[in-house]
Design an enzyme around this catalytic site. Structure first.
Site, PDB file in Angstrom:
ATOM      1  N   ASP A   1       2.729  -1.175  -5.277  1.00 24.37           N
ATOM      2  CA  ASP A   1       4.080  -0.926  -4.779  1.00 24.37           C
ATOM      3  C   ASP A   1       5.049  -1.994  -5.274  1.00 24.37           C
ATOM      4  O   ASP A   1       5.718  -2.673  -4.499  1.00 24.37           O
ATOM      5  CB  ASP A   1       4.061  -0.863  -3.254  1.00 24.37           C
ATOM      6  CG  ASP A   1       3.169   0.255  -2.739  1.00 24.37           C
ATOM      7  OD1 ASP A   1       3.692   1.268  -2.264  1.00 24.37           O
ATOM      8  OD2 ASP A   1       1.934   0.129  -2.861  1.00 24.37           O
TER       9      ASP A   1
ATOM     10  N   ASP B   1       2.749   3.341  -7.355  1.00 20.98           N
ATOM     11  CA  ASP B   1       4.143   3.034  -7.049  1.00 20.98           C
ATOM     12  C   ASP B   1       4.636   1.895  -7.938  1.00 20.98           C
ATOM     13  O   ASP B   1       4.644   0.731  -7.556  1.00 20.98           O
ATOM     14  CB  ASP B   1       4.348   2.717  -5.567  1.00 20.98           C
ATOM     15  CG  ASP B   1       4.371   3.981  -4.714  1.00 20.98           C
ATOM     16  OD1 ASP B   1       4.237   5.090  -5.272  1.00 20.98           O
ATOM     17  OD2 ASP B   1       4.520   3.857  -3.481  1.00 20.98           O
TER      18      ASP B   1
ATOM     19  N   ASN C   1       2.807   7.917  -4.719  1.00 20.72           N
ATOM     20  CA  ASN C   1       3.693   9.011  -4.327  1.00 20.72           C
ATOM     21  C   ASN C   1       5.065   8.925  -4.980  1.00 20.72           C
ATOM     22  O   ASN C   1       5.727   9.939  -5.210  1.00 20.72           O
ATOM     23  CB  ASN C   1       3.835   9.069  -2.801  1.00 20.72           C
ATOM     24  CG  ASN C   1       4.315   7.764  -2.200  1.00 20.72           C
ATOM     25  OD1 ASN C   1       3.657   6.731  -2.336  1.00 20.72           O
ATOM     26  ND2 ASN C   1       5.453   7.795  -1.533  1.00 20.72           N
TER      27      ASN C   1
ATOM     28  N   HIS D   1      -4.238   4.976  -4.085  1.00 20.09           N
ATOM     29  CA  HIS D   1      -2.907   4.582  -3.597  1.00 20.09           C
ATOM     30  C   HIS D   1      -2.852   4.583  -2.078  1.00 20.09           C
ATOM     31  O   HIS D   1      -2.606   3.548  -1.459  1.00 20.09           O
ATOM     32  CB  HIS D   1      -1.813   5.484  -4.157  1.00 20.09           C
ATOM     33  CG  HIS D   1      -0.447   5.005  -3.769  1.00 20.09           C
ATOM     34  ND1 HIS D   1       0.049   3.790  -4.184  1.00 20.09           N
ATOM     35  CD2 HIS D   1       0.520   5.550  -2.964  1.00 20.09           C
ATOM     36  CE1 HIS D   1       1.253   3.601  -3.664  1.00 20.09           C
ATOM     37  NE2 HIS D   1       1.567   4.648  -2.923  1.00 20.09           N
TER      38      HIS D   1
ATOM     39  N   HIS E   1       2.354   5.022   7.516  1.00 15.88           N
ATOM     40  CA  HIS E   1       1.451   5.863   6.705  1.00 15.88           C
ATOM     41  C   HIS E   1       0.083   6.056   7.367  1.00 15.88           C
ATOM     42  O   HIS E   1      -0.922   6.227   6.680  1.00 15.88           O
ATOM     43  CB  HIS E   1       1.283   5.273   5.311  1.00 15.88           C
ATOM     44  CG  HIS E   1       2.578   5.111   4.572  1.00 15.88           C
ATOM     45  ND1 HIS E   1       3.405   6.174   4.295  1.00 15.88           N
ATOM     46  CD2 HIS E   1       3.194   3.994   4.067  1.00 15.88           C
ATOM     47  CE1 HIS E   1       4.476   5.728   3.634  1.00 15.88           C
ATOM     48  NE2 HIS E   1       4.376   4.425   3.498  1.00 15.88           N
TER      49      HIS E   1
ATOM     50  N   HIS F   1       0.509   1.619  -1.031  1.00 17.77           N
ATOM     51  CA  HIS F   1       1.207   2.551  -0.138  1.00 17.77           C
ATOM     52  C   HIS F   1       1.781   1.882   1.107  1.00 17.77           C
ATOM     53  O   HIS F   1       2.970   2.026   1.398  1.00 17.77           O
ATOM     54  CB  HIS F   1       0.271   3.698   0.249  1.00 17.77           C
ATOM     55  CG  HIS F   1       0.974   4.929   0.723  1.00 17.77           C
ATOM     56  ND1 HIS F   1       2.127   5.397   0.130  1.00 17.77           N
ATOM     57  CD2 HIS F   1       0.685   5.798   1.726  1.00 17.77           C
ATOM     58  CE1 HIS F   1       2.515   6.505   0.737  1.00 17.77           C
ATOM     59  NE2 HIS F   1       1.669   6.765   1.712  1.00 17.77           N
ATOM     60  N   VAL F   2       0.955   1.184   1.873  1.00 14.87           N
ATOM     61  CA  VAL F   2       1.446   0.451   3.041  1.00 14.87           C
ATOM     62  C   VAL F   2       1.993  -0.889   2.552  1.00 14.87           C
ATOM     63  O   VAL F   2       1.284  -1.659   1.906  1.00 14.87           O
ATOM     64  CB  VAL F   2       0.322   0.229   4.072  1.00 14.87           C
ATOM     65  CG1 VAL F   2       0.838  -0.605   5.246  1.00 14.87           C
ATOM     66  CG2 VAL F   2      -0.217   1.560   4.550  1.00 14.87           C
ATOM     67  N   HIS F   3       3.239  -1.183   2.902  1.00 12.72           N
ATOM     68  CA  HIS F   3       3.916  -2.341   2.343  1.00 12.72           C
ATOM     69  C   HIS F   3       3.581  -3.598   3.147  1.00 12.72           C
ATOM     70  O   HIS F   3       4.423  -4.197   3.820  1.00 12.72           O
ATOM     71  CB  HIS F   3       5.418  -2.106   2.299  1.00 12.72           C
ATOM     72  CG  HIS F   3       5.790  -0.923   1.468  1.00 12.72           C
ATOM     73  ND1 HIS F   3       6.986  -0.264   1.590  1.00 12.72           N
ATOM     74  CD2 HIS F   3       5.097  -0.259   0.495  1.00 12.72           C
ATOM     75  CE1 HIS F   3       7.020   0.749   0.734  1.00 12.72           C
ATOM     76  NE2 HIS F   3       5.886   0.762   0.060  1.00 12.72           N
TER      77      HIS F   3
END
Length: 440
Positions: free
Chosen positions: A160, A187, A220, A306, A316, A343-345
């Site tokens: 990300d 990402d 995504n 991801h 998420h 995905h999870v920031h």
């Protein structure tokens, strides 16, 4: 000849122990870490001295054990050639590739990419620096250090990434890490349909991505579809980031695998946003790919996805569950050592786990979706913290995986703390191939 790993192993052990001791002392003193605030988004323009045939957005990926794919863009027509050698300004080898472009949007309002050139060079010698230039440009000479042909090897892992001032800070830390290869679990640019942001991202990462191989998989934010106008997903991603899927007999650029360190490591890059259920192309490919691995020759096995399969952040929650149910058993049976997700920031590290329970033969799951994206951090966690979650923190940063020998690897997570890279989490990983209880 590769250097002996044990002095390096001892030094890394001392550094990690001291870092964690200091971190624990601060925590005991009640000095809680203050999470960083969001920072401005970036847009990186072309260099002032660039003209229509100046190479830009140069990035590299491995193709087999001794070749690399060079991808770059020119605004105008230019040859898809790479000249390279082991001395600056002296290029005793060259390779010709291909050129493509793509359009995004319609009705005269869309975007047309520059000329996307890609060329595979090699065979290359391991562990040395090559000098190269693209499209014959006399004003741009690049260097790349090839990965070692044997252990030890060092990976950087960041997810990300995006384009913010925090991204720039993360990339500065990565540049100072003396790594051999970068792994990115999805990402990348956060273009989100705004195609010039892909160009900005390419220019932002070029200093690093042109000097070490970057191996990526999609997230995504790479889907980028518009009903009727652009119904096919991943158009821009596939055009710009061609990974070596053909070499691993994959039918799609969205999932593939590759070897590193002379075959001591096998890395599987899976696609969270393409079919993964039993009977899908990805599932069948994964089974066939794993069946080829001999753990006596390849002691290390890693996977990247991801959307995380295990996640105690409120953000998420459960989005990787369908993929976990479809593929977890296959990876568990293969004794995958670690699975990295984005995905999870935020950052989170789990124990070895399988089917939602601690399992000494399961992989370590690590979420590393904290590269510096524009959406900010995911700071809300489920309480109480489940026992399988061992460390979690909503902070920007990057991870480093030092695979020292055939049995031991050191994982460190480097938090961005006021633009300084601070080691905040450390784990020694022992390969499951060395665990007698996990041998089948």
């Amino acid at each position: 000849m590769a250097s002996h790993p044990f002095p390096r192993l001892l030094a890394l052990a001392l550094v990690s122990a001291l870092s964690l001791t200091c971190f624990a002392a601060l925590a005991a003193a009640g000095e809680a870490y203050v999470r960083p605030k969001p920072r401005n988004a970036l847009f990186v323009p072309a260099d002032d001295d660039a003209d229509g045939v100046t190479p830009q957005q140069v990035h590299l990926s491995m193709v087999g054990g001794d070749k690399m794919r060079m991808i770059w863009i020119t605004e105008e027509d230019a040859p898809a050639t790479v000249e390279y050698g082991t001395e600056s300004g002296r290029y005793d080898a060259s390779s010709m590739g291909s050129t493509s472009s793509y359009q995004f949007g319609a009705f005269g309002l869309g975007y047309t990419s520059g000329n996307i050139h890609e060329t595979v060079i090699g065979p290359l010698e391991p562990g040395i620096v090559y000098y190269y230039r693209c499209s014959g440009s006399p004003i741009r000479e690049y260097t790349v250090k090839t990965p070692p042909a044997a252990l030890p090897i060092k990976f950087v892992v960041i997810g990300d990434l995006g384009q913010t001032d925090w991204t720039a800070s993360t990339l500065d830390h990565v540049a100072n890490s003396n790594y051999d290869m970068l792994l990115l679990p999805g990402d990348l640019s956060y273009a989100d349909l705004d195609q010039p942001l892909w160009d900005s991202f390419g220019r932002l990462v070029e200093p690093l991505a042109s000097s070490r191989p970057w191996m990526v998989t999609e997230g995504n934010h790479e889907i980028e579809t518009i009903p009727i106008i652009e119904p096919k997903p991943f158009k821009s991603y596939n055009a710009r980031w061609h990974m070596p899927f053909e070499e691993s007999s994959s039918p799609s650029n969205l999932f593939y695998s590759f070897d590193a360190a002379g075959g001591s490591i096998h890395v599987i890059m899976l696609g969270s946003y393409t079919d993964f259920g039993g009977g899908s192309d990805q599932y069948k490919w994964l089974q066939a790919d794993l069946a080829k691995i001999d753990r006596s020759r390849t002691p290390w096995l890693f996977a990247l996805i991801h959307a995380p399969w295990y996640n105690t952040n409120e953000a998420h929650q459960g989005e990787g569950e369908d993929m976990r149910k479809a593929m977890e058993e296959v990876l568990y049976a293969a004794r995958v050592d670690a699975i990295f997700a984005g995905h999870v920031h935020a950052y989170e590290r789990f124990t070895r786990v399988y089917d939602n329970k601690e399992d000494q033969c399961g992989p370590v799951h690590i979420t590393i979706g904290d590269g510096g994206n524009k959406e900010g951090l995911a700071s809300k966690y489920i309480t109480p913290q489940p026992s399988i979650s061992l460390f979690r923190e909503a902070s920007f940063g990057h991870g480093e995986l030092d695979v020292l020998n055939s049995t031991h690897a050191l994982w460190t997570w480097h938090r961005n703390d006021d633009d300084q890279a601070v080691v905040a989490d450390t784990l020694w990983i022992t390969t499951l191939a060395a665990n007698q209880a996990c041998r089948q």
